[in-house]
Design a protein around this motif. Sequence first.
Motif, PDB file in Angstrom:
ATOM      1  N   SER A 107      67.226  -3.596 -58.573  1.00 59.64           N
ATOM      2  CA  SER A 107      67.712  -4.526 -59.598  1.00 59.64           C
ATOM      3  C   SER A 107      66.600  -5.478 -60.030  1.00 59.64           C
ATOM      4  O   SER A 107      66.458  -5.790 -61.218  1.00 59.64           O
ATOM      5  CB  SER A 107      68.900  -5.325 -59.066  1.00 59.64           C
ATOM      6  OG  SER A 107      70.011  -4.500 -58.840  1.00 59.64           O
ATOM      7  N   PHE A 108      65.804  -5.932 -59.077  1.00 60.88           N
ATOM      8  CA  PHE A 108      64.701  -6.834 -59.405  1.00 60.88           C
ATOM      9  C   PHE A 108      63.657  -6.120 -60.253  1.00 60.88           C
ATOM     10  O   PHE A 108      63.103  -6.705 -61.194  1.00 60.88           O
ATOM     11  CB  PHE A 108      64.055  -7.370 -58.121  1.00 60.88           C
ATOM     12  CG  PHE A 108      63.006  -8.410 -58.358  1.00 60.88           C
ATOM     13  CD1 PHE A 108      63.349  -9.709 -58.714  1.00 60.88           C
ATOM     14  CD2 PHE A 108      61.652  -8.095 -58.247  1.00 60.88           C
ATOM     15  CE1 PHE A 108      62.376 -10.672 -58.946  1.00 60.88           C
ATOM     16  CE2 PHE A 108      60.679  -9.048 -58.474  1.00 60.88           C
ATOM     17  CZ  PHE A 108      61.045 -10.333 -58.823  1.00 60.88           C
ATOM     18  N   LEU A 109      63.397  -4.843 -59.943  1.00 58.20           N
ATOM     19  CA  LEU A 109      62.460  -4.053 -60.740  1.00 58.20           C
ATOM     20  C   LEU A 109      62.989  -3.895 -62.164  1.00 58.20           C
ATOM     21  O   LEU A 109      62.241  -4.070 -63.135  1.00 58.20           O
ATOM     22  CB  LEU A 109      62.262  -2.674 -60.100  1.00 58.20           C
ATOM     23  CG  LEU A 109      61.363  -1.698 -60.872  1.00 58.20           C
ATOM     24  CD1 LEU A 109      59.943  -2.261 -60.991  1.00 58.20           C
ATOM     25  CD2 LEU A 109      61.345  -0.331 -60.188  1.00 58.20           C
ATOM     26  N   TYR A 110      64.272  -3.585 -62.304  1.00 61.64           N
ATOM     27  CA  TYR A 110      64.888  -3.477 -63.622  1.00 61.64           C
ATOM     28  C   TYR A 110      64.774  -4.796 -64.383  1.00 61.64           C
ATOM     29  O   TYR A 110      64.514  -4.810 -65.588  1.00 61.64           O
ATOM     30  CB  TYR A 110      66.365  -3.106 -63.490  1.00 61.64           C
ATOM     31  CG  TYR A 110      66.648  -1.674 -63.112  1.00 61.64           C
ATOM     32  CD1 TYR A 110      65.648  -0.707 -63.142  1.00 61.64           C
ATOM     33  CD2 TYR A 110      67.930  -1.283 -62.733  1.00 61.64           C
ATOM     34  CE1 TYR A 110      65.914   0.609 -62.799  1.00 61.64           C
ATOM     35  CE2 TYR A 110      68.211   0.039 -62.394  1.00 61.64           C
ATOM     36  CZ  TYR A 110      67.196   0.976 -62.421  1.00 61.64           C
ATOM     37  OH  TYR A 110      67.475   2.269 -62.085  1.00 61.64           O
ATOM     38  N   LEU A 111      64.975  -5.898 -63.671  1.00 65.47           N
ATOM     39  CA  LEU A 111      64.910  -7.221 -64.285  1.00 65.47           C
ATOM     40  C   LEU A 111      63.525  -7.491 -64.859  1.00 65.47           C
ATOM     41  O   LEU A 111      63.387  -7.936 -66.013  1.00 65.47           O
ATOM     42  CB  LEU A 111      65.274  -8.293 -63.258  1.00 65.47           C
ATOM     43  CG  LEU A 111      65.157  -9.755 -63.717  1.00 65.47           C
ATOM     44  CD1 LEU A 111      66.203 -10.071 -64.775  1.00 65.47           C
ATOM     45  CD2 LEU A 111      65.315 -10.693 -62.516  1.00 65.47           C
ATOM     46  N   ILE A 112      62.488  -7.229 -64.070  1.00 64.06           N
ATOM     47  CA  ILE A 112      61.109  -7.469 -64.514  1.00 64.06           C
ATOM     48  C   ILE A 112      60.769  -6.585 -65.711  1.00 64.06           C
ATOM     49  O   ILE A 112      60.177  -7.040 -66.700  1.00 64.06           O
ATOM     50  CB  ILE A 112      60.112  -7.220 -63.366  1.00 64.06           C
ATOM     51  CG1 ILE A 112      60.365  -8.189 -62.207  1.00 64.06           C
ATOM     52  CG2 ILE A 112      58.681  -7.362 -63.867  1.00 64.06           C
ATOM     53  CD1 ILE A 112      60.312  -9.645 -62.591  1.00 64.06           C
ATOM     54  N   ILE A 113      61.146  -5.301 -65.635  1.00 60.19           N
ATOM     55  CA  ILE A 113      60.898  -4.387 -66.758  1.00 60.19           C
ATOM     56  C   ILE A 113      61.622  -4.882 -68.007  1.00 60.19           C
ATOM     57  O   ILE A 113      61.072  -4.872 -69.119  1.00 60.19           O
ATOM     58  CB  ILE A 113      61.363  -2.957 -66.408  1.00 60.19           C
ATOM     59  CG1 ILE A 113      60.491  -2.377 -65.297  1.00 60.19           C
ATOM     60  CG2 ILE A 113      61.306  -2.056 -67.651  1.00 60.19           C
ATOM     61  CD1 ILE A 113      60.961  -1.025 -64.783  1.00 60.19           C
ATOM     62  N   GLY A 114      62.865  -5.340 -67.827  1.00 57.47           N
ATOM     63  CA  GLY A 114      63.646  -5.827 -68.953  1.00 57.47           C
ATOM     64  C   GLY A 114      63.029  -7.045 -69.613  1.00 57.47           C
ATOM     65  O   GLY A 114      62.992  -7.144 -70.847  1.00 57.47           O
ATOM     66  N   ILE A 115      62.535  -7.983 -68.818  1.00 59.22           N
ATOM     67  CA  ILE A 115      61.927  -9.201 -69.354  1.00 59.22           C
ATOM     68  C   ILE A 115      60.651  -8.884 -70.137  1.00 59.22           C
ATOM     69  O   ILE A 115      60.457  -9.355 -71.263  1.00 59.22           O
ATOM     70  CB  ILE A 115      61.618 -10.197 -68.219  1.00 59.22           C
ATOM     71  CG1 ILE A 115      62.930 -10.730 -67.623  1.00 59.22           C
ATOM     72  CG2 ILE A 115      60.750 -11.353 -68.731  1.00 59.22           C
ATOM     73  CD1 ILE A 115      62.729 -11.557 -66.364  1.00 59.22           C
ATOM     74  N   ILE A 116      59.784  -8.069 -69.550  1.00 64.38           N
ATOM     75  CA  ILE A 116      58.517  -7.725 -70.206  1.00 64.38           C
ATOM     76  C   ILE A 116      58.769  -6.923 -71.476  1.00 64.38           C
ATOM     77  O   ILE A 116      58.179  -7.192 -72.536  1.00 64.38           O
ATOM     78  CB  ILE A 116      57.610  -6.933 -69.245  1.00 64.38           C
ATOM     79  CG1 ILE A 116      57.186  -7.818 -68.066  1.00 64.38           C
ATOM     80  CG2 ILE A 116      56.380  -6.397 -69.973  1.00 64.38           C
ATOM     81  CD1 ILE A 116      56.408  -7.094 -66.987  1.00 64.38           C
ATOM     82  N   THR A 117      59.662  -5.941 -71.385  1.00 59.17           N
ATOM     83  CA  THR A 117      59.962  -5.085 -72.537  1.00 59.17           C
ATOM     84  C   THR A 117      60.589  -5.880 -73.674  1.00 59.17           C
ATOM     85  O   THR A 117      60.247  -5.680 -74.849  1.00 59.17           O
ATOM     86  CB  THR A 117      60.903  -3.944 -72.117  1.00 59.17           C
ATOM     87  OG1 THR A 117      60.351  -3.252 -70.992  1.00 59.17           O
ATOM     88  CG2 THR A 117      61.092  -2.963 -73.253  1.00 59.17           C
ATOM     89  N   THR A 118      61.498  -6.788 -73.339  1.00 55.05           N
ATOM     90  CA  THR A 118      62.128  -7.614 -74.365  1.00 55.05           C
ATOM     91  C   THR A 118      61.110  -8.501 -75.073  1.00 55.05           C
ATOM     92  O   THR A 118      61.158  -8.668 -76.298  1.00 55.05           O
ATOM     93  CB  THR A 118      63.234  -8.491 -73.737  1.00 55.05           C
ATOM     94  OG1 THR A 118      64.240  -7.651 -73.152  1.00 55.05           O
ATOM     95  CG2 THR A 118      63.878  -9.389 -74.791  1.00 55.05           C
ATOM     96  N   GLY A 119      60.182  -9.065 -74.311  1.00 57.88           N
ATOM     97  CA  GLY A 119      59.143  -9.907 -74.899  1.00 57.88           C
ATOM     98  C   GLY A 119      58.255  -9.140 -75.855  1.00 57.88           C
ATOM     99  O   GLY A 119      57.971  -9.594 -76.975  1.00 57.88           O
ATOM    100  N   ILE A 120      57.835  -7.947 -75.448  1.00 51.23           N
ATOM    101  CA  ILE A 120      56.978  -7.117 -76.304  1.00 51.23           C
ATOM    102  C   ILE A 120      57.743  -6.644 -77.539  1.00 51.23           C
ATOM    103  O   ILE A 120      57.235  -6.706 -78.659  1.00 51.23           O
ATOM    104  CB  ILE A 120      56.441  -5.906 -75.521  1.00 51.23           C
ATOM    105  CG1 ILE A 120      55.495  -6.383 -74.399  1.00 51.23           C
ATOM    106  CG2 ILE A 120      55.716  -4.938 -76.449  1.00 51.23           C
ATOM    107  CD1 ILE A 120      55.020  -5.274 -73.489  1.00 51.23           C
ATOM    108  N   GLY A 121      58.974  -6.182 -77.328  1.00 49.43           N
ATOM    109  CA  GLY A 121      59.772  -5.693 -78.446  1.00 49.43           C
ATOM    110  C   GLY A 121      60.026  -6.773 -79.488  1.00 49.43           C
ATOM    111  O   GLY A 121      59.953  -6.524 -80.692  1.00 49.43           O
TER     112      GLY A 121
END
Length: 210
Positions: A107-121
């Motif tokens: 879940s923490f890995l998903y969270l980090i990926i989600g935050i970075i991806t959302t920022g870039i997108g």
Amino acid sequence: MKAFFVKYLYFFTGLFICCIGNYFLVAAQNLGVSPWDVLHLGISKYFPSLGLGTIGIVVGLLILIPTTIMGIKPKLGTFLNIYIFGLGLNALMSSHLLEISSNYAVSFLYLIIGIITTGIGTAVYLHANTGAGPRDALMLGLNRKTRYSISQVRSGIEITVVVLGYVLGGPIGLGTLIFSLTIGISVQWGMRLVNQPQFITKSRPIEVTK
């Protein structure tokens, strides 16, 4: 014609990246959903017949009122953002490519990926200058009016939304707090990345208060 194509390629690519980011954040809800989803889920308790995507669309349209007052006028891309993002997220969630994890490390890995991806997108689709989505228009409007940085404004918005969503009964957790405190940094980093010369198209670079 080429500039028009490139502009909307940026727009739709960035929007799809944001959908992926949100999908990862939903899959990490074991740690707590993202701030806007806290609000949407809180509202859904009072309107159980409405889908989460529908609630997101309604909230997005309502946000256009204060953003327009602040001088961020909606464009075609703004309305495309509201509807396409909801449809795209619904499609990803229906695919079941990711399952909600009960493992905190995953879940923490998903969270980090989600935050970075959302920022870039967010940075990619804003770079197209076809009109910010309602939530990002609110961020840009407050950035111009208050002169606080994108990072500070975005984090302030997310924290406010979390409090409102929690009052309405939305779920929160450690992941919600982490997202609220770091998404502004992610978006600002993404904007600096996209505004590098190798990424610039004929569209106007994003104006950001440092």
